[in-house]
Design an enzyme around this catalytic site. Structure first.
Site: not given
Ligand SMILES: *Cc1c(COP(=O)(O)O)cnc(C)c1O
Length: 396
Positions: A71-72, A152, A180, A200, A202, A238, A325
């Protein structure tokens, strides 16, 4: 009891997702760019995954999907691309919101340094932006709007279709961080008027380090990584074939179970909200209805979120607090501040994000545990003593 209630941070991989990965590590391990059979088999699988992924978010064009490391990366690429397209037309103004993920907010900071002007829309106490305020913020030099689909931390779901429509009508590119949302609520890039979307794996029971960026035809992407000609020269390197195959299987499974899962999950979420609302001087963060099926986020006055998390961990519950934190700063969550929670209150926050496997017994256990721990912590909190003795006024 062991309860994992931090599914907004990451999810457990599903059996389907794990199984889908194995053939691409054990037998079809060729490089998709190689011309011999085992490479071409991997290529075919990859293109099949692209077609299926596009279809799952409502796109009939597989070439709209670029696979990324998550996602990032997708957020970074979307913002940079939208900005570059703007620069070419002399449009240097970008609109986003105050409660985006840091992948978006920090990309915007970088764009500001590069000469762009950024307007961050206010998020109201219900955790939603107002489309009318977006409309009013769009200027002739606005090149890009980025508003997250679902938050999130507090789980609120934005009126994306309406936001997309406003941008489409004004001819401004619209990106949404849908990390999300995808796999959890219905997302349709065509109906929702979305130009770019980040997702993303995961976050929907797929593997970490895999994601994708959707970019509508005609939205030219800028690459972040230079190298080979993979992903239509928009993302060199790749391809992570096992991860991509696994992500696609996970997304298919999540989407096929979505309507059933979200019904049971919403019922559990609402029971959890009801149970936690009984704790005195507490508040639910974000709209009670326009929120993700598994998201619950509360503030409890007079306690520290970090202590709450540690004691819940002792009771077997993995949860999260809004404050950062863990990253070494004691600043409360920018999301809670954006919806108007003052510092003291924002510090006492708790996010519980349930998975589709959550049970009613687990929810009852969580309610009991949180109620006990909050009461225990208040027992020796100086802030709580000041509140109850009238030295300080209650906010909640
Ligand atoms: C987790 C998350 C990301 C980042 O995704 P990654 O795959 O961990 O880099 C970006 N935006 C939101 C809203 C997220 O919850």
């Amino acid at each position: 009891m062991k309860i994992y209630a931090d599914n907004a941070a990451t999810t457990k991989m599903s059996r389907t997702a794990i199984d889908a990965m194995i053939p691409y590590m054990e037998s079809v391990y060729g490089n998709p760019s190689s011309l011999y059979e085992i490479g071409q088999d991997a290529r075919e699988a990859l293109e099949d995954a692209r077609r299926r992924t596009a279809a799952l978010i409502g796109s009939s064009d597989p070439s709209t999907i670029i696979f990324t490391s998550g996602g990032s990366e997708a957020d970074n690429q979307a913002l940079l691309s939208g900005a570059e397209l703007g620069r070419l037309k002399g449009k240097m103004h970008i609109i986003s919101t105050k409660f985006e993920h840091h992948a978006v907010l920090h990309s915007l900071k970088r764009l500001e340094k590069a000469g762009f002007e950024v307007t961050l829309l206010d998020v109201h106490e219900d955790g939603l932006i107002r489309p009318s305020e977006l409309e009013a913020a769009i200027r002739p030099d606005t090149c890009l709007v980025s508003v997250m689909y679902a938050n999130n931390e507090i789980g609120t779901i934005q009126p994306i279709r309406e936001i997309g429509k406003i941008c489409r009508d004004k001819g401004v590119i619209f990106h949404t961080d849908a990390v999300q949302a995808v796999g959890h609520i219905p997302v349709d890039v065509e109906k929702d008027n979305i130009d770019m979307l980040s997702a993303s794996a995961h976050k929907f029971h797929g593997p970490k380090g895999t994601g994708f960026l959707y970019a509508r035809k005609g939205v030219r992407l800028t690459s972040l990584i230079e190298g080979g000609a993979q992903e239509r020269m928009k993302r060199a390197g790749t391809e992570n074939v096992p991860g991509i195959m696994s992500m696609t299987a996970a997304l298919e499974e999540s989407c096929s179970r979505m309507s059933e899962d979200s019904k049971t999950l919403t019922a559990l979420r609402d029971r959890l909200i009801e149970g936690l609302s009984r704790i005195p001087h507490s508040v639910l963060n974000g709209d009670p209805v326009k929120r993700l099926p598994g998201n619950v986020n509360f503030c409890f006055e007079g306690i520290e979120g970090e202590s709450l998390l540690l004691l819940l961990d002792d009771k077997g519950i993995s949860a999260s607090s809004g404050s950062a934190c863990t990253s070494g700063s004691l600043d409360p969550s920018h999301v809670l501040l954006a919806i108007g929670r003052i510092h003291d209150v924002a510090h006492g926050s708790l996010r519980l994000s349930l998975s589709e496997d959550a049970t009613p017994e687990e929810v009852e256990y969580i309610i009991q545990a949180v109620s006990e721990v909050v009461a225990y912590l208040r027992g020796f909190s100086p802030v709580w003593r000041d509140l109850t003795s009238g030295k300080k006024e209650f906010i909640l």
